[in-house]
Design a protein around this motif. Structure first.
Motif, short mmCIF file in Angstrom:
data_model
loop_
_atom_site.label_atom_id
_atom_site.label_comp_id
_atom_site.label_asym_id
_atom_site.label_seq_id
_atom_site.Cartn_x
_atom_site.Cartn_y
_atom_site.Cartn_z
N UNK A 61 93.88 44.83 -9.08
CA UNK A 61 92.53 44.51 -8.60
C UNK A 61 91.66 45.75 -8.73
N UNK A 62 90.47 45.58 -9.33
CA UNK A 62 89.57 46.69 -9.59
C UNK A 62 88.23 46.41 -8.96
N UNK A 63 87.66 47.41 -8.30
CA UNK A 63 86.31 47.32 -7.74
C UNK A 63 85.31 47.71 -8.82
N UNK A 64 84.30 46.88 -9.01
CA UNK A 64 83.30 47.15 -10.05
C UNK A 64 81.90 46.91 -9.51
N UNK A 65 81.00 47.90 -9.65
CA UNK A 65 79.61 47.67 -9.21
C UNK A 65 78.87 46.68 -10.10
N UNK A 66 79.42 46.39 -11.28
CA UNK A 66 78.76 45.45 -12.18
C UNK A 66 78.97 44.00 -11.76
N UNK A 67 79.90 43.77 -10.82
CA UNK A 67 80.19 42.41 -10.35
C UNK A 67 79.49 42.20 -9.02
N UNK A 68 78.69 41.17 -8.93
CA UNK A 68 77.98 40.86 -7.68
C UNK A 68 78.79 39.86 -6.86
N UNK A 69 78.48 39.80 -5.59
CA UNK A 69 79.14 38.84 -4.70
C UNK A 69 78.46 37.49 -4.89
N UNK A 70 79.21 36.54 -5.41
CA UNK A 70 78.65 35.22 -5.67
C UNK A 70 78.64 34.38 -4.41
N UNK A 127 88.85 41.37 -10.67
CA UNK A 127 87.69 42.26 -10.54
C UNK A 127 86.93 41.86 -9.28
N UNK A 128 86.81 42.81 -8.37
CA UNK A 128 86.16 42.57 -7.09
C UNK A 128 84.81 43.28 -7.04
N UNK A 129 83.85 42.73 -6.31
CA UNK A 129 82.53 43.37 -6.22
C UNK A 129 82.59 44.67 -5.43
N UNK A 130 81.83 45.64 -5.89
CA UNK A 130 81.72 46.91 -5.18
C UNK A 130 80.25 47.12 -4.83
N UNK A 131 79.95 47.15 -3.55
CA UNK A 131 78.57 47.29 -3.10
C UNK A 131 78.40 48.60 -2.35
#
Length: 493
Positions: free
Chosen positions: A66-75, A298-302
């Motif tokens: 599992x990777x935190x990515x700022x490019x992924x938003x919380x849907x 891929x998990x969201x990173x905020x």
């Protein structure tokens, strides 16, 4: 008798209207520009730049990274990341049939209606009256010695009143109503998020219970076979009866654990029915295994600064703080004089068909000032109470923010530790599987007995049950991270 010319009367009337406009101009300007009390400003965003001291970007385990990515938003439909149609269907049933959501939606509509009702204060209040009565009047009331008379009286009138909001108290009251509607809106979003999280967690737990029941029953079958072989050895004089008793005790312990697992699975199904607004007998439980649930890779990173602008509970606490701020203005405005303008006109007649005659016309124009002089300190301390309520709301807002950051930190740490646990449990399962494979090879070579295969197989199933529990915990902690980040229901504002 002297009479004025029409031109003189018109000139005096124009002068009077001009004086009225000049006199009311300052009040009108004040009513549109002055509002006592503090103007609300949003609390500053936290200055911290990360949730935990050691900020990891990925959590690796044999079952998945599992990777935190700022490019992924919380849907807003974050639960679809688990790739399970059964979960998607359960969440949809809950979001469309849950009774708590229906109550929250009704509360939001009520708040919006109260806001619209409160905004009516900015308009003149117009009322109409009509009446018919029969009266007996005695002139002696006004000192005239005459015979009393009995007559009918018909009236038709209208009144117009308007309170000048010089100090902005009414505007602050409507501001508080608008903030209360916002608080209810965010509370409803928080309810959506909580329900979706509960459904996904319960579905994961139900899948884990089902898998554990299957694995436990397989272990019971293995123990039953071991007992049979041991009993044969005891009958042949090659073993002790104590070995049979030990295996029987172990099998009874496992058999006793199955009803408990089945009860937990049944309770999870009943909870899902409750969340969906159904009776337990009407909710159908689809077959589900942990193998049917995918681990989001891929998990969201905020950023911490954006969390306070997207989490519903934080935004709800901010709206409550706004209400408290506006109430200070309402309490402050009550300390100052209030001016009310009013006008009324009507028609009176003793005969219904002549109600419109000019002789029965009546009217009045008035302006009133109400100034608080002495209320025993009530108004002053009401304002102090409003200020104290604002301070209380500030503390409550800060506590909600701290709790939100703690939840995100807990979820991040849990994912890190879950990956370590799953990795260790995977090694244990692999070791047990390798041992079972080697023992089976030795059995085929004739160096060990079949009993050793059954023992190794039982150890493998025990390791697998522990792996199932660790996998379910990792999935549930992923749900906790989505929920802690706000679930994507409120766009960042």
């Amino acid at each position: 008798m002297c009479t004025s010319r029409p031109a003189d009367r018109r000139h005096r009337r124009e002068r009077l209207h001009g004086l009225v406009r000049i006199a009311l101009a300052p009040l009108l300007v004040m009513s549109t520009s002055c509002a006592v009390g503090p103007d609300f400003s949003r609390p500053a965003t936290p200055t911290v730049d990360k949730y935990v001291q050691v900020d990891r970007q990925s959590f690796a385990a044999p079952a998945g990274v599992q990777t935190l990515s700022p490019a992924v938003s919380v849907r807003d439909d974050w639960w679809t990341s688990f790739g399970c149609t059964a979960i998607d269907r359960a969440v949809d049933e809950t979001l469309t049939g849950n009774a708590t959501l229906e109550g929250g939606q009704a509360s939001l509509r009520r708040s919006d209606d109260l806001l619209r009702a409160g905004a009516g204060v900015f308009y003149p209040q117009v009322d109409a009256q009509a009446g018919a009565s029969r009266q007996r009047y005695s002139p002696l009331r006004i000192g005239v010695d005459a015979a009393p008379s009995i007559f009918n009286l018909f009236t038709l009138s209208a009144t117009v009143s308007y309170t000048l909001d010089i100090w902005g108290g009414e505007r602050r009251q409507v501001e508080a109503l608008a903030a209360q509607a916002d608080a209810q809106r965010y509370a409803l979003a928080a309810t959506y998020l909580t329900l979706a999280s509960n459904v996904v967690n319960t579905m994961i737990a139900r899948a884990a219970y089902s898998d554990e029941i299957v694995a436990t029953r397989e272990m019971i079958d293995l123990l039953r076979e071991q007992i049979h072989i041991t009993e044969v050895q005891v009958a042949a004089g090659a073993g002790a009866w104590s070995a049979v008793l030990s295996l029987q005790n172990e099998m009874a312990t496992l058999e006793a654990s199955v009803p408990g697992l089945e009860q937990k699975r049944a309770e999870s199904e009943h909870l899902l029915a409750l969340l969906a607004g159904m009776f337990p007998r009407d909710w159908s439980a689809p077959p589900l295994s942990l193998q049917d649930i995918a681990l989001p890779a891929v998990l969201p990173q905020t950023l911490p600064s954006s969390l306070v602008r997207r989490r519903p509970d934080i935004l709800q606490a901010e709206a409550v703080l706004h209400v408290a701020s506006a109430n200070i203005g309402v309490a402050t405005a009550a300390l100052f004089p209030q001016i009310t303008l009013s006008a009324s006109g009507g028609l009176d007649s003793t005969v219904l068909h002549s109600l419109g005659n000019a002789s029965g016309q009546v009217w009045s124009v008035a302006a009133g000032v109400t100034a608080p002089i002495f209320h025993g300190g009530a108004l002053w301390f009401q304002r102090r109470a409003a200020i104290d309520a604002y301070a209380e709301s500030q503390a409550g807002y800060r506590q909600v923010v701290l709790a939100a950051f703690a939840q995100v930190a807990d979820a991040l740490r849990a994912l890190e530790h879950d990956a370590q646990t799953v990795e260790a449990q995977t090694r244990a399962v692999q070791s047990a599987a390798d041992a079972l494979r080697l023992i089976k090879a030795s059995y085929r070579a004739g160096t060990v007995g079949y009993l050793q295969i059954l023992i190794a197989d039982g150890q493998y199933h025990q390791a697998r049950i522990a792996w199932l529990q660790a996998t379910a915990q990792r999935l549930q902690d992923t749900v906790a991270l989505y929920a802690a980040l706000g679930g994507g229901l409120v766009p960042e504002s």
